[in-house]
Design a protein around this motif. Structure first.
Motif, short mmCIF file in Angstrom:
data_model
loop_
_atom_site.label_atom_id
_atom_site.label_comp_id
_atom_site.label_asym_id
_atom_site.label_seq_id
_atom_site.Cartn_x
_atom_site.Cartn_y
_atom_site.Cartn_z
N ARG A 119 0.81 -1.21 0.00
CA ARG A 119 0.00 0.00 0.00
C ARG A 119 0.85 1.27 0.00
NH1 ARG A 119 -5.61 1.29 2.41
NH2 ARG A 119 -5.88 -0.85 1.72
N ALA A 210 -4.83 -11.00 15.77
CA ALA A 210 -3.95 -10.04 15.08
C ALA A 210 -3.62 -8.88 16.01
CB ALA A 210 -4.61 -9.56 13.80
N PRO B 289 -11.03 -4.14 20.96
CA PRO B 289 -10.47 -2.81 20.74
C PRO B 289 -11.21 -2.03 19.66
CG PRO B 289 -9.14 -4.45 19.64
CD PRO B 289 -10.18 -5.20 20.41
N LYS B 290 -11.19 -0.74 19.81
CA LYS B 290 -11.68 0.15 18.75
C LYS B 290 -10.48 0.51 17.88
CE LYS B 290 -15.96 0.89 20.32
NZ LYS B 290 -16.13 -0.46 20.86
N MET B 291 -10.58 0.29 16.61
CA MET B 291 -9.44 0.56 15.74
C MET B 291 -9.89 0.82 14.31
SD MET B 291 -7.89 -3.31 15.51
CE MET B 291 -6.76 -2.87 14.19
N PHE B 294 -7.66 -0.88 7.24
CA PHE B 294 -7.26 -0.46 5.90
C PHE B 294 -8.46 -0.32 4.97
CE2 PHE B 294 -2.59 -2.00 5.65
CZ PHE B 294 -2.17 -0.74 5.99
N ASP B 295 -9.34 -1.29 5.03
CA ASP B 295 -10.44 -1.31 4.08
C ASP B 295 -11.68 -1.84 4.78
OD1 ASP B 295 -10.03 -4.11 4.16
OD2 ASP B 295 -8.48 -3.90 2.65
N ASP B 297 -13.10 -4.72 4.49
CA ASP B 297 -13.21 -6.17 4.54
C ASP B 297 -13.29 -6.61 6.01
OD1 ASP B 297 -13.04 -8.87 4.42
OD2 ASP B 297 -11.26 -8.94 3.14
N HIS B 299 -13.05 -9.32 7.27
CA HIS B 299 -12.08 -10.38 7.58
C HIS B 299 -11.00 -9.84 8.50
CE1 HIS B 299 -8.49 -12.91 6.72
NE2 HIS B 299 -9.36 -13.87 6.62
N ASP B 300 -10.56 -8.64 8.21
CA ASP B 300 -9.50 -8.03 9.01
C ASP B 300 -9.99 -7.75 10.43
OD1 ASP B 300 -6.84 -7.48 8.66
OD2 ASP B 300 -7.19 -5.31 8.61
N SER B 303 -10.07 -10.74 12.51
CA SER B 303 -8.77 -11.25 12.94
C SER B 303 -8.31 -10.57 14.22
CB SER B 303 -7.72 -11.06 11.83
OG SER B 303 -7.34 -9.70 11.72
N HIS B 304 -8.86 -9.40 14.51
CA HIS B 304 -8.46 -8.65 15.70
C HIS B 304 -9.42 -8.84 16.88
CE1 HIS B 304 -6.02 -6.36 12.75
NE2 HIS B 304 -5.26 -6.10 13.78
N GLU B 306 -11.74 -11.13 18.87
CA GLU B 306 -11.86 -12.58 18.98
C GLU B 306 -13.30 -13.06 19.05
OE1 GLU B 306 -9.23 -15.52 21.68
OE2 GLU B 306 -10.94 -14.62 22.68
N TRP B 310 -15.26 -15.47 12.60
CA TRP B 310 -14.16 -15.36 11.64
C TRP B 310 -14.21 -16.61 10.77
CZ3 TRP B 310 -8.13 -15.18 12.54
CH2 TRP B 310 -7.54 -14.56 11.42
#
Lengths: 479, 339
Positions: A119, A210, B289-291, B294-295, B297, B299-300, B303-304, B306, B310
């Motif tokens: 990116r 992650a 967490p609040k975060m 990137f996009d 999706d 899926h990401d 992954s963070h 739990e 997923w």
């Protein structure tokens, strides 16, 4: 269209991508060399095998708990993308900012780092360094979670200067300390739990979790610092600003780009003592670095459009890295048009050749160039390429064979057979010595007659035999 | 039924079962779950590629009682490479598809291998990537022959009966179909994965209806993997690419959606009881967490966080109105109760 244009674009595609088939080369030549460079740098609507297609079949390439699935996933991208420079630049930064599984113990955050390279890797070097400094895998890899206000850990600060931006000899030990102070408070969330899980290689109870960046203001040293002659209450981004303004940074990144895309330089630790192979090229790239406000894509545009990149003296002078070799073979053979279980074993050959993606041997990454080659890895490289190029069930191989038969038949001399295979395998131009050896091999069975039925596959096998021997040439093993 | 009411009452979270393990008690990239007699669950795990361990069927129940495992990784009788779907007939025969070997393997509920059938190819009766599988009331087997973009029906011993569907996005056409279920009338529901919809067919393959459209909004799907239907005709969809479960009413109208709210399973608590240091660090961590991502999706995000689904690959309903959501990447099953 001239053959010299085809050969030049083939050189570009080997360096900026993973090679191209003859028909793809012709499309690029029709667009023109400069337009092709522009398209590589700024692809419109790039296509590749979608992530969900990969994830459906390869559960571990979705969950990425282990160390091998990221390499297989990345290989899918390298062989299926229409924007190969995006993967190439990610490979480049992965070799510069080498981060390894041995300490991270999960594939997901490492492939997240590769995604970040994809990116930001062609954009501003400043932005890239900011993202790198926030990257969770990098933070754990170089212990910045242990870098606290009043109790610094210099590891990241040191490597940021030594390996990631300027190189040794351009800063003092005090600069390292001040740099580290500036990055205090830059850590990952849930540090204790995530670090413990990484240390224990824990997949319990529900697989990996992650990581993400967290800035802890209360742990940041907000005091005054003096770094590279400038004084202020610097935070990490201020340090990166100062780093990016240094001529040493421009030269260091320019030399890395030259080393990866143009011609081999000695390993990085020797750079302070060994002048660049082409000082004028480094000077040109450094100037573009500043003129473009640290734009990597501007530097690469200048590089690819330069005379010294296009010069035939650099063609086939770079040894393909294992990832480049495997990807270039598979793009020719086209055998992974849909996800197949065999991708994992195929990707493992990159490891057997000495490059375990997302698990480099150290923070210095891999020593490249001729160091990819030893007696063991050379056999592995030749065997891999030969096996896949000899697979007539692979659609790309089948297409090459059919084109050679239809375009060169019905009577093909050994010379035309060799030249035809070299051409169809990506406009490979070999030395007279290599060509003589290939013709000698092809002559052992005389002219090839393709008229009439080929009931026992004899004709097809003669073509693939030639391709398999080409796989062992100096030129095929190089880019 | 209004969506607002449904979101609070239609399904309520009950519990989570599972643990990420390569052998024994637990699951490893589970692909599907079948519900047998006495509430026994048969969970087939796909495992890591390149590691012979992990491919197995784990037998347990919703109370986390563990009864053992059977099957293993390989291409011999009783072995599996890419197991994808599992179902059980009233006689206690366990049917498992393998989209790598193009076979249907049959075991009994004690885990003994009984037989296997399936021939690779594109002709009628041949298979290219058998993914979803469901048994009808006559013990015939519907198989989502997904790389051939069709559904095929066989007798339980593999005799070809009929096939329907072809590649495309028109009514009755399919693109890489995955999970399937059958309702009380014998009609077949297919997760038409690449077309982002659920299609309904009569038992002989006649197209009846289509539900959903591509997207991430309510009532839209992104690569649905599995579908279940309750006696009232409500459809429960594993909206795999959106990392959620959606419920549609019998007309196809959106009812509710679930993002996942997993808690520590009995097996997870056993692990944490023994591994005190991890348990304490886990207790101090913020696992929601609040975060920024990137996009878009999910899926990401999954992954963070739990507790979120997923890779929800499978939804199954039991006779008590419980919904079992099997999550491949989290190696667990979240159980919800129909209100």
């Amino acid at each position: 269209m001239t053959e010299s244009n085809v050969a030049l674009v083939a050189h570009l595609m080997r360096r900026a991508g993973f090679g191209a088939t003859r028909s793809q080369l012709e499309e690029y030549v029709d667009k023109g060399y400069h337009a092709t460079v522009d398209e590589l740098l700024h692809p419109v609507d790039p296509q590749r095998m979608p992530d969900e297609m990969i994830r459906r079949y390869h559960a571990e390439q979705s969950g990425m708990m282990g160390q091998n699935s990221p390499g297989a996933y990345w290989l899918y991208r390298m062989i299926s993308t229409t924007a190969p420079l995006h993967e190439k630049i990610a490979l480049f930064w992965h070799s510069v900012f080498a981060t390894g599984y041995t300490k991270i113990t999960q594939g997901k955050v490492l492939i997240d780092q590769i995604r970040m390279f994809r990116r930001y890797g062609l954009g501003s070097f400043r932005e890239l360094l900011v993202e790198l400094s926030k990257d969770p895998a990098m933070i754990i890899w170089l212990d910045n979670q242990d870098n606290h206000n009043g109790s610094i850990n210099e590891n990241y600060g040191r490597e940021l200067l030594e390996l990631f931006s300027m190189g040794v000899g351009n800063y003092t030990e005090q600069d390292v300390k001040e740099c580290a102070r500036s990055f205090t408070g830059w850590t990952i969330a849930n540090t204790e739990y995530m670090e413990l899980r990484a240390r224990r290689d824990s997949i319990w109870p529900y697989g990996r979790i992650a990581w993400h960046f967290e800035y802890r203001e209360e742990d940041h040293d907000d005091g005054e610092k003096t770094f590279l002659g400038e004084t202020g209450r610097f935070n990490g981004e201020d340090i990166i600003d100062i780093i990016c303004r240094q001529p040493a940074t421009a030269r260091f990144i320019s030399r890395h780009l030259y080393h990866f895309f143009v011609a081999d330089e000695p390993p990085v630790p020797q750079w302070p003592y060994t002048p660049p192979r082409d000082p004028a090229a480094i000077e040109t790239l450094s100037r573009v670095y500043f003129d473009s406000s640290y734009s990597i894509s501007a530097m690469l545009e200048a590089l690819f459009k330069s005379e010294w990149f296009q010069s035939k003296e650099t063609w086939f002078e770079k040894v393909k890295s294992p990832a480049e070799l495997v990807a270039s073979v598979l793009r020719l053979t086209g055998e992974f048009e849909r996800p197949r279980r065999e991708i994992l074993d195929t990707a493992m050959h990159i490891v057997y050749m000495g490059q375990h993606l997302i698990n480099p041997p150290s923070v210095e990454g891999w020593h490249q160039g001729v160091e990819w080659i030893d007696t063991g890895t050379l056999v592995e490289r030749v065997n891999f390429a030969s096996k896949h190029l000899g697979n007539l069930d692979a659609p790309g191989v089948r297409a090459i064979v059919e084109r050679i038969k239809s375009q060169l038949g019905p009577m093909i001399s050994p010379e035309r057979l060799v030249d035809g295979c070299l051409d169809q395998m990506g406009a490979i131009s070999v030395s007279p010595e290599s060509r003589n050896v290939l013709i000698q091999f092809a002559s052992e069975q005389g002219d090839l007659t393709v008229d009439g039925p080929d009931a026992n596959g004899h004709v097809d096998r003669r073509v693939t035999d030639t391709m398999q021997v080409i796989a062992a040439t100096h030129e095929f093993q190089r880019a | 039924m209004s969506a607002t009411r449904a979101e609070t009452a239609f399904l309520s979270y009950q519990r989570t079962i599972g643990l990420s393990t390569m052998e024994g008690r637990g699951f490893y990239y589970p692909a599907d779950t079948a519900i047998g007699a006495d509430e026994k669950l048969y969970v087939v795990s796909r495992s890591l590629e390149g590691d012979a361990r992990g491919v197995r069927v784990t037998v347990c129940n919703p109370d986390s009682e563990y009864f053992g495992t059977f099957a293993s990784s390989g291409e011999e009788d009783g072995q599996l490479i890419w197991p994808t779907a599992i179902d059980i007939d009233p006689d206690g025969r366990v049917f498992i598809t393998d989209e790598y070997t193009n076979r249907i393997s049959i075991f009994d509920t004690s885990g003994d291998f009984r037989s296997a059938w399936g021939v690779s190819g594109t002709e009628e009766g041949q298979l290219d990537g058998p993914s979803g599988l469901v048994l009808d009331g006559d013990n015939n087997v519907y198989v989502a022959d997904h790389q051939n973009h069709r559904i095929q029906k066989f007798t339980s011993d593999g005799q070809f009966l009929l096939a329907f569907g072809s590649r495309g996005d028109g009514e009755g056409q399919l693109n890489l179909p995955w999970g399937m279920t059958i309702d009380g009338q014998g009609d077949l529901y297919v997760a038409d994965w690449r077309n982002d919809r659920i299609q309904k067919f009569a038992p002989e393959g006649r197209f009846l209806a289509t539900y959903g459209s591509p997207g991430r909004g309510d009532g839209q799907f992104h690569r649905p993997a599995s579908v279940a239907v309750d006696p009232e005709g409500y459809m429960y969809v594993a909206d795999w690419g959106n990392e959620r479960v959606q419920v549609l009413d019998p007309s196809g109208a959106f009812v509710t959606k679930l993002r996942g709210e997993a808690t520590d399973s009995v097996w997870a608590l056993d692990f944490l009881r023994i591994n005190v240091e991890e348990a304490e660090a886990r207790a101090r961590a913020n696992l929601e967490p609040k975060m920024d991502f990137f996009d878009d999706d999910p899926h990401d995000e999954s992954s963070h966080i739990e507790k979120y689904f997923w890779a929800p690959v499978s939804v199954k309903l039991d006779s008590a109105g419980r919904l079992y959501v099997t999550e491949s990447n989290r190696h667990r099953i979240q159980i919800y109760q129909r209100g």
